[in-house]
Write an enzyme that holds these catalytic residues in place. Structure first.
Site, mmCIF file in Angstrom:
data_model
loop_
_atom_site.group_PDB
_atom_site.id
_atom_site.type_symbol
_atom_site.label_atom_id
_atom_site.label_comp_id
_atom_site.label_asym_id
_atom_site.label_seq_id
_atom_site.Cartn_x
_atom_site.Cartn_y
_atom_site.Cartn_z
ATOM 1 C CE LYS A 184 31.948 59.018 42.944
ATOM 2 N NZ LYS A 184 32.050 59.979 41.877
ATOM 3 C CD GLU A 190 17.449 52.580 40.517
ATOM 4 O OE1 GLU A 190 18.077 53.255 41.388
ATOM 5 O OE2 GLU A 190 16.969 53.090 39.495
ATOM 6 N N GLY A 242 31.356 57.820 38.034
ATOM 7 C CA GLY A 242 30.673 56.521 37.926
ATOM 8 C C GLY A 242 30.999 55.812 36.622
ATOM 9 N NE ARG A 243 29.664 59.779 32.736
ATOM 10 C CZ ARG A 243 29.270 60.827 33.485
ATOM 11 N NH1 ARG A 243 28.433 60.665 34.492
ATOM 12 N NH2 ARG A 243 29.727 62.024 33.234
ATOM 13 C CD GLU A 328 25.222 59.002 33.835
ATOM 14 O OE1 GLU A 328 24.101 58.516 34.018
ATOM 15 O OE2 GLU A 328 26.221 58.632 34.481
ATOM 16 C CG HIS A 359 20.394 38.540 10.417
ATOM 17 N ND1 HIS A 359 20.149 38.033 9.157
ATOM 18 C CD2 HIS A 359 21.697 38.269 10.689
ATOM 19 C CE1 HIS A 359 21.253 37.451 8.699
ATOM 20 N NE2 HIS A 359 22.205 37.592 9.610
ATOM 21 C CE LYS A 474 19.685 59.159 40.173
ATOM 22 N NZ LYS A 474 21.046 59.363 40.671
HETATM 23 O O1 F6P Z 1 21.756 58.006 38.025
HETATM 24 C C1 F6P Z 1 22.942 58.042 37.350
HETATM 25 C C2 F6P Z 1 24.084 57.570 38.212
HETATM 26 O O2 F6P Z 1 24.384 58.508 39.161
HETATM 27 C C3 F6P Z 1 25.316 57.225 37.374
HETATM 28 O O3 F6P Z 1 26.070 58.320 37.071
HETATM 29 C C4 F6P Z 1 26.000 56.213 38.241
HETATM 30 O O4 F6P Z 1 26.933 55.471 37.537
HETATM 31 C C5 F6P Z 1 24.814 55.416 38.721
HETATM 32 O O5 F6P Z 1 23.767 56.360 38.873
HETATM 33 C C6 F6P Z 1 25.014 54.660 40.007
HETATM 34 O O6 F6P Z 1 25.377 55.500 41.057
HETATM 35 P P1 F6P Z 1 25.962 54.934 42.393
HETATM 36 O O7 F6P Z 1 27.225 54.203 42.093
HETATM 37 O O8 F6P Z 1 26.191 56.126 43.263
HETATM 38 O O9 F6P Z 1 24.946 54.000 42.993
#
Ligand code: F6P
Length: 501
Positions: A184, A190, A242-243, A328, A359, A474
């Site tokens: 987003k 990452e 995002g969620r 979150e 288990h 971060k």
């Molecule tokens: O670090 C948390 C977060 O911002 C989440 O809220 C989000 O879903 C995820 O990282 C990924 O964010 P993006 O879609 O902006 O890469």
């Protein structure tokens, strides 16, 4: 109004001085409880008879929700009011499951694109690259509805750990793989780093970025700057958290898997649960009742964690997805006015599929000193599988075990002679069951958990739609990578970094 200031909270605490809820093994034999503590909506059956509360407290909790003006908060949210004040945003994901969406240009572009890709037989694999909400939702749905998936095989890459990407590279051919870069913000370390490696990997085989990669983002400019051409960029509104982004173009991999017709059923399932959430009276509103149980267990009975156990291997990723969703959203310590919460919000959310979980950590659930409320999820019928239909009879073992655990947790088994074998019982659970896993029911289930999260946030009076708590870590990682702000690091951190990198 915070939960602590809700006048009904005081009323309930007063009653708790005289009420003893250590009697679940008696309560559950009350025949009348079935009418009061079971709910039905479409093919969903909800059984809260094994929750440690009585009718009187249930009614008090309903009054608590009324005093918190939960219904008007829900209406305000769905009417487009900017309730996410700290980010000055509205909460728009509800609109993504409505029919009106099918008239938008955004939807038409998405459908055209997926149809074109699916008609090109050359694409054999699709890889979704994203993390958090840009990964967990689509991944969870992929597992849940895999038996409905047609077309190319779909993989998910989230971690910056190179092993994650290497494992997927080994299964893919650069000439026949489409990479969906879902971010987003288009700023997540990452995802950007993985996208960079993918771009280079493709280049080694002379495949250009825009022939094999698309971006899904709210930050069109950043994606353009990165090298994506306009037609390879799919939009996500800033107002889709995002969620909740699995419902937006971030869910492109779901659309690829399900195809248009089943995808629409999936959206319709979610929208059906939304309508129930928005319109149903509190007394029989399932997401609100669940939210009240979260509060009851968390704040009145001091149970600080909540376990989710789906008795369906297809739902193996649901606990991890629900963990991000609830923690979150509601892992907060200030209310919407910025005042410190007087009572804690989100419990710790965790879980694993049954029967596997039995288990591993069920020992803790049965005999640990702490009491953990648990959601037991179970489709009543197995998915249809023509090839292995004779094996599907084993599904009955899931049903039997799900119910057996709920009973064992509630009733217990007294052994005064050997305390190692004593089961105290009185451990609450909710059984959520539906006919079978299909696009409609999974849509409903996801929307149910989303709306429970939102409703509990309203009861706590917090902003469930921001996530500032993820930023500090971060920014420190960023500073370390840029050799910046070293002076703020502890000697232990400096020493560790010196030895490792
Ligand atoms: O670090 C948390 C977060 O911002 C989440 O809220 C989000 O879903 C995820 O990282 C990924 O964010 P993006 O879609 O902006 O890469």
């Amino acid at each position: 109004m915070q939960l602590a200031d809700n006048p009904i909270t005081k009323v309930i605490f007063e009653k708790l001085k005289f009420k003893d809820f250590n009697n679940l093994s008696n309560l559950i034999y009350d025949q009348e409880r079935i009418a009061e503590f079971q709910f039905k909506f479409h093919d969903f059956k909800i059984d809260i008879t094994r929750q440690t509360l009585d009718k009187e407290i249930k009614n008090d909790l309903i009054n608590l929700a009324k005093k918190a003006k939960i219904k008007s908060k829900i209406k305000k949210m769905v009417s487009g009011f900017k309730i996410n004040q700290s980010e000055n945003r509205s909460v728009d994901h509800f609109g993504l499951r409505k029919k009106e969406r099918f008239e938008t240009q955004e939807w038409k572009n998405l459908i055209n694109f997926t149809n074109v890709i699916l008609s090109k037989r050359s694409f054999k694999t699709i890889v979704n690259v994203g993390i958090g909400g840009s990964d967990l939702g689509p991944l969870m749905v992929n597992r849940a509805l895999e038996s409905f998936y047609k077309g190319p095989k779909i993989f998910y890459v989230s971690n910056i750990d190179p092993i994650n990407l290497i494992e997927v590279f080994e299964k893919c051919d650069p000439e026949t793989t489409l990479f969906i870069i879902a971010s987003k913000s288009f700023g997540t370390l990452e995802t950007r780093e993985n996208a960079r490696i993918i771009k280079n990997w493709l280049a080694e085989s002379n495949v250009s970025l825009n022939d094999a990669m698309v971006a899904v983002t709210s930050s069109k400019e950043k994606a353009k700057k990165w090298g994506f051409k306009k037609s390879n960029i799919f939009h996500v509104s800033e107002n889709i958290g995002g969620r909740y982004s699995l419902w937006s173009s971030v869910g492109m991999s779901i659309l690829f898997g399900l195809g248009e017709d089943n995808y629409k059923k999936f959206l319709h399932g979610a929208q059906t649960m939304d309508e129930h959430f928005v319109n149903e009276e509190i007394e029989s509103n399932i997401p609100i009742i669940f939210a009240l149980l979260r509060i009851w267990n968390r704040n009145f009975l001091n149970r600080n964690n909540h376990c989710i156990v789906p008795y369906s291997n297809s739902l193996s990723k649901l606990p991890a997805w629900a963990q991000q969703l609830e923690m979150e959203s509601n892992g907060k310590s200030v209310d919407i006015e910025g005042q410190t919460l007087k009572m804690p919000a989100s419990p710790l959310i965790w879980g694993e599929v049954g029967t596997n979980a039995q288990h591993s950590f069920f020992q803790f659930l049965h005999q640990g000193l702490e009491t953990t409320p648990i959601d037991i999820l179970i489709p009543r019928k197995p998915i249809k599988n023509k090839k292995f239909s004779h094996l599907m009879t084993n599904h009955k073992h899931l049903i039997v075990n799900a119910i057996a655990q709920a009973e064992a947790l509630a009733i217990g088994s007294v052994d005064f002679t050997n305390k190692n074998k004593n089961f105290p019982g009185n451990r609450p659970s909710t059984i959520i069951s539906w006919e079978e896993n299909n696009p409609f029911s999974i849509g409903m289930l996801i929307s149910l958990y989303e709306n429970v999260t939102i409703a509990s946030g309203f009861l706590w009076n917090i902003n469930s739609f921001d996530q500032w708590g993820v930023e500090l870590g971060k920014s420190i990682a960023n500073d370390i990578s840029n050799n910046d702000g070293d002076e703020k690091l502890s000697p232990s951190a400096k020493d560790f970094l010196k030895k490792c990198i």
